[in-house]
Write a protein that holds these residues in place. Structure first.
Motif, PDB file in Angstrom:
ATOM      1  N   ARG A  73       0.841  -1.205   0.000  1.00 33.75           N
ATOM      2  CA  ARG A  73       0.000   0.000   0.000  1.00 33.75           C
ATOM      3  C   ARG A  73       0.872   1.249   0.000  1.00 33.75           C
ATOM      4  O   ARG A  73       1.893   1.299   0.679  1.00 33.75           O
ATOM      5  CB  ARG A  73      -0.940  -0.001   1.200  1.00 33.75           C
ATOM      6  N   LEU A  81      -5.699   3.352   8.166  1.00 29.84           N
ATOM      7  CA  LEU A  81      -4.411   2.696   7.931  1.00 29.84           C
ATOM      8  C   LEU A  81      -3.341   3.716   8.312  1.00 29.84           C
ATOM      9  O   LEU A  81      -3.241   4.772   7.699  1.00 29.84           O
ATOM     10  CB  LEU A  81      -4.249   2.289   6.464  1.00 29.84           C
ATOM     11  N   VAL A  94       1.201   5.143   6.183  1.00 28.80           N
ATOM     12  CA  VAL A  94       1.309   4.629   4.824  1.00 28.80           C
ATOM     13  C   VAL A  94       2.353   5.456   4.074  1.00 28.80           C
ATOM     14  O   VAL A  94       2.352   6.686   4.127  1.00 28.80           O
ATOM     15  CB  VAL A  94      -0.059   4.671   4.107  1.00 28.80           C
ATOM     16  N   LEU A 137      -4.204   0.703  -2.727  1.00 29.18           N
ATOM     17  CA  LEU A 137      -4.419  -0.246  -1.647  1.00 29.18           C
ATOM     18  C   LEU A 137      -4.696  -1.629  -2.222  1.00 29.18           C
ATOM     19  O   LEU A 137      -5.136  -1.757  -3.363  1.00 29.18           O
ATOM     20  CB  LEU A 137      -5.633   0.172  -0.803  1.00 29.18           C
ATOM     21  N   SER A 138      -4.476  -2.658  -1.425  1.00 28.22           N
ATOM     22  CA  SER A 138      -4.961  -3.980  -1.810  1.00 28.22           C
ATOM     23  C   SER A 138      -6.470  -3.982  -1.582  1.00 28.22           C
ATOM     24  O   SER A 138      -7.004  -3.124  -0.856  1.00 28.22           O
ATOM     25  CB  SER A 138      -4.289  -5.063  -0.968  1.00 28.22           C
ATOM     26  N   THR A 168      -8.043  -6.090   0.178  1.00 25.23           N
ATOM     27  CA  THR A 168      -8.221  -6.352   1.604  1.00 25.23           C
ATOM     28  C   THR A 168      -8.111  -5.062   2.414  1.00 25.23           C
ATOM     29  O   THR A 168      -8.927  -4.800   3.297  1.00 25.23           O
ATOM     30  CB  THR A 168      -7.190  -7.389   2.101  1.00 25.23           C
ATOM     31  N   ASP A 169      -7.082  -4.246   2.115  1.00 25.94           N
ATOM     32  CA  ASP A 169      -6.928  -2.958   2.795  1.00 25.94           C
ATOM     33  C   ASP A 169      -8.175  -2.093   2.616  1.00 25.94           C
ATOM     34  O   ASP A 169      -8.686  -1.512   3.570  1.00 25.94           O
ATOM     35  CB  ASP A 169      -5.734  -2.171   2.233  1.00 25.94           C
ATOM     36  N   SER A 175     -11.121  -3.290   4.555  1.00 28.68           N
ATOM     37  CA  SER A 175     -10.943  -3.136   6.007  1.00 28.68           C
ATOM     38  C   SER A 175     -11.239  -1.712   6.477  1.00 28.68           C
ATOM     39  O   SER A 175     -11.687  -1.518   7.595  1.00 28.68           O
ATOM     40  CB  SER A 175      -9.535  -3.558   6.434  1.00 28.68           C
ATOM     41  N   ILE A 176     -10.978  -0.710   5.628  1.00 28.79           N
ATOM     42  CA  ILE A 176     -11.248   0.677   6.040  1.00 28.79           C
ATOM     43  C   ILE A 176     -12.561   1.215   5.472  1.00 28.79           C
ATOM     44  O   ILE A 176     -12.908   2.366   5.702  1.00 28.79           O
ATOM     45  CB  ILE A 176     -10.062   1.617   5.715  1.00 28.79           C
ATOM     46  N   ASP A 205       0.124  -6.640  -6.015  1.00 24.51           N
ATOM     47  CA  ASP A 205      -0.091  -6.095  -4.671  1.00 24.51           C
ATOM     48  C   ASP A 205       0.086  -7.193  -3.623  1.00 24.51           C
ATOM     49  O   ASP A 205       0.361  -8.350  -3.938  1.00 24.51           O
ATOM     50  CB  ASP A 205      -1.431  -5.363  -4.571  1.00 24.51           C
ATOM     51  N   THR A 206      -0.074  -6.826  -2.356  1.00 19.36           N
ATOM     52  CA  THR A 206       0.198  -7.770  -1.267  1.00 19.36           C
ATOM     53  C   THR A 206      -0.789  -8.938  -1.246  1.00 19.36           C
ATOM     54  O   THR A 206      -0.397 -10.056  -0.907  1.00 19.36           O
ATOM     55  CB  THR A 206       0.208  -7.065   0.102  1.00 19.36           C
ATOM     56  N   ASP A 207      -2.048  -8.703  -1.610  1.00 16.17           N
ATOM     57  CA  ASP A 207      -3.002  -9.817  -1.679  1.00 16.17           C
ATOM     58  C   ASP A 207      -2.524 -10.853  -2.689  1.00 16.17           C
ATOM     59  O   ASP A 207      -2.538 -12.053  -2.428  1.00 16.17           O
ATOM     60  CB  ASP A 207      -4.398  -9.335  -2.097  1.00 16.17           C
TER      61      ASP A 207
END
Length: 191
Positions: A12, A58, A61, A75-76, A78-79, A82-83, A172-174
């Protein structure tokens, strides 16, 4: 095994305009490079901001530099969930109609009515790389990634060609977690 390239995980991050940077950090502020990235001239800065969504924040960042013509928050999925933000999957820079959030820095806040995206997975290539890999700018390809116990093929990978780029794929991280990417991971185009 065919021709390969490095697959890098893009965590992110935020891109900001000079105007947004000055609101967040103060008049005349400039980014301070912490680590240079694989793409020429790009860097992770020392500066960090909070990304505030309707449900959660978050914290800390990273801002990537240099400053850009438009503020963009990558953002992913998931990120974003989540927000509480919407993050359509888009190429960098394609922010029309994208999600919204607020950025908070030490000196101020910036409301971003648009700009939140999940970056479309992509491969940066020079024109010479594209010729070698027999692909064109904006072509959609699939990329095989071999990892220990989590090998997979990523579909819908956009090829981005410019003489300003260095050969590398970004996920991305996902996506990185789904493939079990650890250390140096290589990819190969499978059309």
């Amino acid at each position: 095994m065919g021709k390969q390239f490095i697959v890098e995980t893009s965590a992110r991050h935020v891109h900001v305009t000079q105007e947004a940077l000055e609101i967040l950090f103060g008049k005349g502020y400039e980014l301070h490079p912490k680590k240079y990235l694989s793409q020429p001239g790009q860097f992770a800065s020392e500066e960090r901001v909070d990304v505030v969504g309707p449900k959660k924040t978050l914290s800390r960042v990273s801002i990537l530099g240099p400053v850009r013509p438009e503020t963009q928050i990558e953002l992913s999925l998931t990120d974003a969930r989540s927000i509480g933000c919407t993050a359509p999957v888009r190429e960098s820079g394609d922010i029309a109609g994208s999600g919204s959030c607020k950025l908070v820095g030490p000196c101020g806040e910036v409301e971003c009515p648009i700009g939140v995206i999940a970056a479309k997975r992509h491969i940066h290539m020079t024109p010479e790389d594209a010729k070698e890999f027999e692909v064109e700018d904006k072509q959609i390809v699939s990329v095989k990634v071999d990892t220990e116990g989590r090998s997979l093929i990523f579909g819908d990978v956009v090829v981005r060609v410019s003489p300003k780029y260095a050969l590398a794929m970004h996920i991305d991280t996902d996506e990185s977690n789904a493939a079990g990417c650890v250390g140096n991971v290589m990819g190969e185009i499978v059309k």
